[in-house]
Enzyme design. Structure first.
Site, PDB file in Angstrom:
ATOM      1  N   ASP A  85       0.865  -1.172   0.000  1.00  0.00           N
ATOM      2  CA  ASP A  85       0.000   0.000   0.000  1.00  0.00           C
ATOM      3  C   ASP A  85       0.915   1.239   0.000  1.00  0.00           C
ATOM      4  O   ASP A  85       2.136   1.140   0.161  1.00  0.00           O
ATOM      5  CB  ASP A  85      -0.969  -0.015   1.191  1.00  0.00           C
ATOM      6  CG  ASP A  85      -2.188   0.887   0.927  1.00  0.00           C
ATOM      7  OD1 ASP A  85      -2.151   1.696  -0.036  1.00  0.00           O
ATOM      8  OD2 ASP A  85      -3.174   0.807   1.680  1.00  0.00           O
TER       9      ASP A  85
HETATM   10  C1  BGC Z   1      -5.072   3.264   0.233  1.00  0.00           C
HETATM   11  C2  BGC Z   1      -5.255   2.250  -0.865  1.00  0.00           C
HETATM   12  C3  BGC Z   1      -5.151   2.929  -2.213  1.00  0.00           C
HETATM   13  C4  BGC Z   1      -3.839   3.678  -2.294  1.00  0.00           C
HETATM   14  C5  BGC Z   1      -3.615   4.372  -3.624  1.00  0.00           C
HETATM   15  C6  BGC Z   1      -3.863   4.142   0.032  1.00  0.00           C
HETATM   16  O1  BGC Z   1      -3.825   5.188   0.949  1.00  0.00           O
HETATM   17  O2  BGC Z   1      -5.011   2.592   1.476  1.00  0.00           O
HETATM   18  O3  BGC Z   1      -6.481   1.606  -0.730  1.00  0.00           O
HETATM   19  O4  BGC Z   1      -5.276   1.997  -3.235  1.00  0.00           O
HETATM   20  O5  BGC Z   1      -3.797   4.647  -1.271  1.00  0.00           O
HETATM   21  O6  BGC Z   1      -4.430   5.449  -3.786  1.00  0.00           O
END
Ligand code: BGC
Length: 761
Positions: free
Chosen positions: A287
Site C-alpha cells: 500500500d
Molecule cells: C489506500 C489504498 C489505495 C492507495 C492508492 C492508500 O492510501 O489505502 O487503498 O489503493 O492509497 O491510492
C-alpha cells in the site's frame, strides 16, 4: 508427410478441446519472452520494474513531477498511478516505449473503486443490493471506462470484512459477512478482468488490503490489529481466497500489523499462505508508502532495513516510494537479499504486463475518440441509476408513508438535499461531481417544482474547524452564514405548507472513507435540531439518509415515520432516490452491516458466537448483556423493507440427516402478501449446534433474489453441501463436524423459519 499432417491435426484437436494445453503453450511463449527480456535487464532496470510513483492530479490535468519523469526515462519506474486520460497516459507511455533502453511499457494503476467517470454507488451501498450480476456489471463498466481512459489496473476490489462502523473505510467495503463478501469479491474481479486480460476493454484487478485491515483497534484507521489465527482464517481471509480463485491479477498489502507483524513485512502471510497454500501467481504491491512505514511501526531501523523486510516477505512492487530502487542493489551486494527474489518479483510484474497485452500494443488502442465514445455512455448512466435504486435500503415505513402519493405537497429540506459533491461519495477521483444529480434535481425533474418547496434547514456541521478540515480535502462544502435558528425557522415555515416532509440528513462524504474514523457515528447535532423542530409540526416525515457507514439512529428512528438509507449513490443518485420516493421503483436493498443502537455496542454483527451465559429473556441479570441497552443492533444484517410485504411458509428439508457426500435441499415458500410487485432477497443461515469450538449463532450460507407480482408465491430452493458446514476447527483444519445443525430462512437475520438436520459420519 501424411503422417505428420495427421499428427499435427491431432495435436491441434487436443489443444482446441481442452483449453489447458493452449494456456500452457501461451505460458511457455510468455516465459520465453520474459526470459529473453530479463536476460538483457540490468539489476537497476529490474528493481525499476518494482517501483511505482504517483502522478499529480492538478487543476490543469494529470502530470508527472519532473524528477519522476527522469526516472522513467532511465528505466527506473515500472508503474505510474493516479494517471489517466488518453493525453497523459499516451504521452508517458511514448517516453517509456520509445525512449528507454528496453522499451518496457509502463503499467497505469488507479483507484477505480466504484466507477470511473460514471460513478456508481459506494461499495457498501452496492453490496446492499445483494445483486451479484449487477455488481459484476458495474465493475465491467468501470473497467471499460478506465481502460478507455488509458488505465490498465485498478486498486479494487477492497474486500476487507468490516465490523466496526467507526472505521471510515467501511464505505469502501461490502460489509460484515465473509461469505457474502467472498461472492461479491469474485463477481467484481470477473467484472473488472473479464475472460482475458489482453482484452483492451478490461483492467487488471487488485484485491486489497491483505489482511485484516478492517479489524483496526478502536475503528481508528491504520491502527494495530490483534486477532486470533482462527479469526483471521474464518473472518478476514475468505474474500481474498475467493478473489484469487476468480483469477485476480494482483494483491495489495495492508497498512496494519497483525499481532505485532506489519502485513507489509509478513512472510507468513505473503509467502506461506498466499503463495504456498493458495497458489497465487499474480504480483503483490505494497500500500501507499507502507514500506517506509515499517520504520514507525518499529520493525525496521532504517529505509534499507525496511526494503529488506518487505522484499523478503514477498512484496513485489513498492507503491509510491524509492525504498526499493535506492536500497535493493546494496542489499543484494551485502547478501541480505537474494537476487532470485528480485528475479521472481520482476517475472511476475512482467507477466502482468504481458497478459495485459502491453508488449503487443503498449497503447491498448487508447484514443481521445474512444474515450469520448465510452466515458459516461448513456447505457452506463442507465446502469448507474439502476444500481443506485437497488442500493437503497428502506429501514422503516410506518403507516405506509412511502411512497409519496401523487399530488401531495412535498417540503424538501436538509443540508444534503441539494448536494452534488456528496452524491458521488469518496474514492471517486475521476468522477465529475458537478454533473451528478442531487436529490433536489432528481425530485424536481420527476415531480415538477410546483408542489415541491425547498429549504436548506441547517448546515451539514456547525463545527467550523471540522468543516475547514473537510474542505481542505475536497469537501466543496459551502457554509450558510445564517444562524441555526434562522435556518430552522425558514425550514419550518416551508414544511408547514406541505403534506409530507422529506428531510435529507447525514454525513458529508469526507466524514467517511480513508482517514475518516469517527468516535460518534451520528447525524451531527445541528442537523438533529432541525429534525426535532420538524417533528413538532405533526406531519409525516421521510428521513433520507446519506452517509458512508452505519449510523446510530435511535432518536431519528423515533422522530421519522419513514427512513431511507441512500448512502452515497453516485452520478445518478438523485434520480434513483426520486424513483423510490415516488414509488416508481419498489425498494429492495438489505443491509450488509448492522446498525448499532449505540457506539458502545461496537463491534456488533449478526454472526457472533454464543456465550456461556447468553441473554435468553429480557430481564435476567447474570447474563451477557448491557444494563443500559439491548444487545441487538437497531437494524440487523439483512434488514430492509419493501412497499409490499413478503411472507415465508412451508420450510422443508429434503432429509433429517445427510452423509458427508450428500446434499441437503431446502425449500421455502415466499409469498407477496401486499398489493404491489416487489423483489425480495431470501436469506439462508445455518448454525452448528455443538462443535469442538464455539460456533456463531448464525452464518449466511445462501441467498436468492426473487421478483414476485402482488398475490403470487414461489418456492425458493437452496442446496447445502459439506463445504457449507466447514469451519476452522481446533487444529485450524477446515473441516465439518458431524452433529446437529439448524437451518434458518427468512428476509433478514432476525426473523426466520427454522428447521434442523443432522450431519452423520
Ligand atoms: C489506500 C489504498 C489505495 C492507495 C492508492 C492508500 O492510501 O489505502 O487503498 O489503493 O492509497 O491510492
Amino acid at each position: 508427410m501424411l503422417r505428420s499432417t495427421f499428427q499435427f491435426c491431432q495435436v491441434a484437436l487436443l489443444l482446441l478441446s481442452s483449453g489447458a494445453p493452449i494456456a500452457a503453450l501461451s505460458d511457455q511463449k510468455m516465459n520465453r519472452f520474459i526470459d529473453q527480456l530479463m536476460s538483457q535487464m540490468t539489476l537497476e532496470e529490474k528493481i525499476g520494474q518494482m517501483t511505482q510513483y504517483s502522478a499529480n492530479m492538478a487543476q490543469t490535468g494529470v502530470n508527472l513531477p519532473q524528477n519522476y519523469e527522469r526516472e522513467v526515462l532511465r528505466g527506473r519506474v515500472g508503474s505510474i498511478f493516479n494517471a489517466y486520460t488518453p493525453e497523459f497516459t499516451l504521452k508517458m507511455q511514448r517516453l517509456a516505449v520509445e525512449q528507454t533502453r528496453l522499451k518496457i511499457p509502463l503499467l497505469y494503476g488507479f483507484d477505480v473503486v466504484h466507477g470511473h467517470r460514471t460513478v456508481f454507488p459506494i461499495p457498501l451501498a452496492e453490496s446492499s443490493s445483494w445483486d451479484l450480476h449487477l455488481m459484476q456489471a458495474t465493475a465491467r463498466i468501470a473497467a471499460a471506462e478506465a481502460a478507455a481512459d488509458g488505465l490498465h489496473w485498478t486498486f479494487a476490489p477492497m474486500v476487507d470484512v468490516a465490523r466496526d462502523p467507526r472505521w471510515g473505510r467501511v464505505s469502501e467495503s461490502t460489509g460484515e459477512d465473509p461469505w457474502l463478501n467472498s461472492l461479491i469479491a469474485a463477481a467484481r474481479v470477473r467484472g473488472f478482468q473479464g475472460e482475458v486480460l489482453s482484452d483492451p476493454t478490461r483492467v487488471m484487478a487488485c484485491v486489497k488490503h491483505f489482511a485484516a485491515y478492517g479489524a483496526a483497534e478502536g475503528g481508528r484507521d491504520y491502527n494495530v490489529v490483534d486477532i486470533s489465527k482462527r479469526e483471521l482464517f474464518e473472518t478476514y481471509l475468505p474474500p481474498f481466497l475467493a478473489a484469487i480463485k476468480a483469477g485476480v491479477g494482483s494483491l495489495m498489502t495492508a497498512f496494519n500489523d497483525i499481532s505485532g507483524v506489519p502485513a507489509t513485512a509478513d512472510g507468513w502471510l505473503l509467502r506461506d499462505i498466499l503463495r504456498d497454500r493458495w497458489g497465487f501467481t499474480g504480483f503483490v504491491v505494497s500500500d501507499y508508502t507502507a514500506i517506509p512505514e515499517l520504520i514507525p511501526h518499529g520493525v525496521a531501523s532504517n529505509l534499507e532495513h525496511a526494503a529488506e523486510l518487505a522484499i523478503n516477505a514477498g512484496v513485489d512492487m513498492e507503491m509510491q516510494g524509492s525504498t526499493y530502487i535506492d536500497h535493493v542493489e546494496n542489499l543484494i551486494r551485502s547478501g541480505r537479499v537474494n537476487v532470485k527474489t528480485v528475479d521472481e518479483a520482476v517475472r511476475r510484474l512482467l507477466a502482468a504486463k504481458y497478459k495485459l497485452g502491453l508488449f503487443d500494443d503498449p497503447y491498448r488502442n487508447v484514443s481521445k475518440e474512444r474515450a469520448a465514445r465510452v466515458l459516461m455512455a448513456p447505457t452506463h448512466l442507465q446502469v448507474a441509476r439502476q444500481m443506485a435504486r437497488k442500493s437503497i435500503v428502506l429501514l422503516k415505513n410506518d403507516k405506509q408513508v412511502l411512497p409519496i402519493k401523487a399530488g401531495e405537497k412535498i417540503a424538501l429540506i436538509g443540508p444534503l438535499a441539494d448536494r452534488k459533491r456528496d452524491m458521488i461519495g469518496n474514492w471517486s477521483g475521476a468522477g465529475d461531481w458537478r454533473i451528478a444529480v442531487s436529490l433536489r434535481d432528481g425530485l424536481s425533474e420527476a415531480y415538477g417544482s410546483k408542489r415541491l418547496n425547498y429549504a436548506r434547514g441547517s448546515n451539514i456541521l456547525e463545527d467550523r474547524d471540522l468543516l475547514a478540515f473537510l474542505n481542505q480535502h475536497g469537501g466543496e462544502i459551502d457554509i450558510d452564514p445564517r444562524s441555526p435558528a434562522e435556518m430552522i425557522r425558514e425550514a419550518v415555515s416551508v414544511a408547514k405548507r406541505s403534506d409530507v416532509i422529506v428531510v435529507a440528513l447525514g454525513e458529508t462524504q469526507g466524514m467517511s472513507g480513508e482517514a475518516a474514523s469517527r468516535t460518534q457515528i451520528r447525524v451531527p447535532e445541528n442537523q438533529l435540531l432541525l429534525l426535532r423542530a420538524l417533528r413538532t409540526l405533526n406531519k409525516p416525515i421521510v428521513l433520507v439518509l446519506m452517509n458512508g457507514r452505519p449510523l446510530v439512529l435511535e432518536e431519528e428512528s423515533q422522530l421519522a415515520d419513514a427512513i431511507l438509507e441512500t448512502w452515497f449513490l453516485g452520478t445518478q443518485g438523485g434520480h434513483a432516490i426520486a424513483d423510490i420516493l415516488l414509488g416508481r421503483e419498489n425498494p429492495s436493498g438489505k443491509l450488509t452491516m448492522s446498525f448499532p443502537r449505540d457506539e458502545g455496542q461496537i463491534p456488533v454483527y449478526y454472526s457472533h458466537r454464543n456465550t456461556g451465559r447468553p441473554q435468553l429473556s429480557g430481564g435476567d441479570r447474570w447474563v451477557s448483556r448491557y444494563i443500559d441497552s439491548a444487545n441487538e443492533p437497531l437494524y440487523p444484517f439483512g434488514w430492509g423493507l419493501s412497499y409490499t410485504q413478503f411472507e415465508y411458509s412451508d420450510l422443508q428439508l429434503s432429509a433429517g440427516a445427510i452423509k458427508p457426500d450428500q446434499k441437503l435441499v431446502v425449500n421455502v415458500t415466499v409469498s407477496n402478501a401486499g398489493s404491489r410487485a416487489g423483489e425480495e432477497t431470501v436469506q439462508l443461515y445455518i448454525r452448528d449446534l455443538v462443535g469442538s469450538i464455539t460456533r456463531p449463532l448464525k452464518q449466511l450460507r445462501g441467498f436468492k433474489k426473487v421478483y414476485l407480482e402482488a398475490g403470487k408465491s414461489q418456492t425458493v430452493q437452496f442446496e447445502l453441501t459439506l463445504e457449507d458446514l466447514k469451519f476452522y476447527n481446533r487444529k485450524l483444519t477446515f473441516a465439518a463436524e458431524p452433529g446437529d445443525f439448524e437451518v434458518m430462512v427468512g428476509g433478514n437475520s432476525k426473523e426466520f423459519l427454522k428447521s434442523n438436520f443432522r450431519l452423520t459420519d
